[in-house]
Design a protein around this motif. Structure first.
Motif, short mmCIF file in Angstrom:
data_model
loop_
_atom_site.label_atom_id
_atom_site.label_comp_id
_atom_site.label_asym_id
_atom_site.label_seq_id
_atom_site.Cartn_x
_atom_site.Cartn_y
_atom_site.Cartn_z
N ASN A 71 0.84 -1.19 0.00
CA ASN A 71 0.00 0.00 0.00
C ASN A 71 0.88 1.24 0.00
O ASN A 71 1.50 1.57 1.00
N TRP A 72 0.91 1.93 -1.14
CA TRP A 72 1.71 3.14 -1.28
C TRP A 72 0.91 4.39 -0.93
O TRP A 72 1.43 5.50 -1.02
N SER A 73 -0.36 4.26 -0.55
CA SER A 73 -1.22 5.43 -0.37
C SER A 73 -0.99 6.18 0.94
O SER A 73 -1.62 7.20 1.17
N VAL A 74 -0.12 5.70 1.78
CA VAL A 74 0.16 6.36 3.05
C VAL A 74 1.63 6.78 3.10
O VAL A 74 2.47 6.15 2.44
N PRO A 75 1.95 7.84 3.86
CA PRO A 75 3.35 8.31 3.89
C PRO A 75 4.35 7.24 4.33
O PRO A 75 5.50 7.28 3.94
N ARG A 76 3.92 6.32 5.17
CA ARG A 76 4.78 5.19 5.56
C ARG A 76 4.21 3.96 4.89
O ARG A 76 3.31 3.32 5.42
N ALA A 119 9.92 8.44 -2.57
CA ALA A 119 9.66 8.63 -4.00
C ALA A 119 8.45 7.78 -4.44
O ALA A 119 7.61 8.26 -5.21
N GLY A 120 8.36 6.56 -3.94
CA GLY A 120 7.22 5.71 -4.28
C GLY A 120 5.90 6.32 -3.82
O GLY A 120 4.91 6.31 -4.55
N TYR A 121 5.90 6.86 -2.61
CA TYR A 121 4.70 7.51 -2.09
C TYR A 121 4.35 8.74 -2.93
O TYR A 121 3.20 8.95 -3.30
N ALA A 122 5.37 9.55 -3.27
CA ALA A 122 5.14 10.75 -4.08
C ALA A 122 4.60 10.38 -5.46
O ALA A 122 3.68 11.05 -5.96
N MET A 123 5.13 9.31 -6.06
CA MET A 123 4.63 8.90 -7.37
C MET A 123 3.19 8.40 -7.28
O MET A 123 2.37 8.66 -8.15
N PHE A 124 2.88 7.70 -6.20
CA PHE A 124 1.51 7.22 -6.01
C PHE A 124 0.56 8.42 -5.89
O PHE A 124 -0.48 8.46 -6.53
N LYS A 125 0.93 9.42 -5.09
CA LYS A 125 0.09 10.61 -4.91
C LYS A 125 -0.07 11.36 -6.23
O LYS A 125 -1.13 11.87 -6.53
N ALA A 126 0.99 11.43 -7.02
CA ALA A 126 0.94 12.17 -8.29
C ALA A 126 0.01 11.46 -9.28
O ALA A 126 -0.68 12.12 -10.06
N ASP A 127 -0.04 10.15 -9.24
CA ASP A 127 -0.92 9.39 -10.14
C ASP A 127 -2.38 9.57 -9.77
O ASP A 127 -3.26 9.51 -10.64
N ILE A 128 -2.67 9.74 -8.49
CA ILE A 128 -4.06 9.87 -8.05
C ILE A 128 -4.57 11.27 -8.27
O ILE A 128 -5.71 11.47 -8.69
#
Length: 129
Positions: A71-76, A119-128
């Motif tokens: 789950n990449w949708s959370v900061p951790r 970076a993974g979290y940031a990319m996930f947020k950018a896609d949403i």
């Protein structure tokens, strides 16, 4: 409640992934890298080769840990416990078997993992968004 059951359960859980134990549910890639971290300490090789193998293996382990994120949708980012246990075991191996080299490699790998997870979290947020 039977106190003997509690004592048995506690001792079993602490023995599951201690030294010489396998980590349940760990990915094959992480398990193999842990094995190599232990083996390379005993192999005869040049110091620069050992350094390269240690740094490279820890960086590859960080990438493997990132691949287990569920789950990449959370900061951790959320990942399996087995991945966290493998990462902790890698730390123990690096620090206990490789001395100052292990400390330097571990510090570098931790920074690398932090960057990759961020970076993974940031990319996930950018896609949403």
């Amino acid at each position: 409640m039977n106190t003997q059951n509690i004592k048995t359960a506690a001792s079993e859980s602490s023995e599951r992934w201690g030294e010489g134990q396998e980590i349940r549910g760990v990915s094959p890639a992480l398990a193999e890298r842990l094995k190599y971290l232990k083996i390379w300490r005993e192999e005869r090789m040049l110091a620069c080769e050992r350094e390269e193998l240690l740094f490279g293996t820890l960086i590859n382990m960080a990438d493997d840990v990132c691949r287990t994120v569920t789950n990449w949708s959370v900061p951790r980012p959320v990942m399996p416990l087995s991945s966290v246990q493998a990462w902790a075991e890698a730390r123990k191996i690096a620090l206990s078997l490789y001395g100052e080299l292990g400390q330097a490699a571990w510090s570098y790998a931790v920074d690398y993992l932090k960057t990759e997870l961020s970076a993974g979290y940031a990319m996930f947020k950018a896609d949403i968004a």
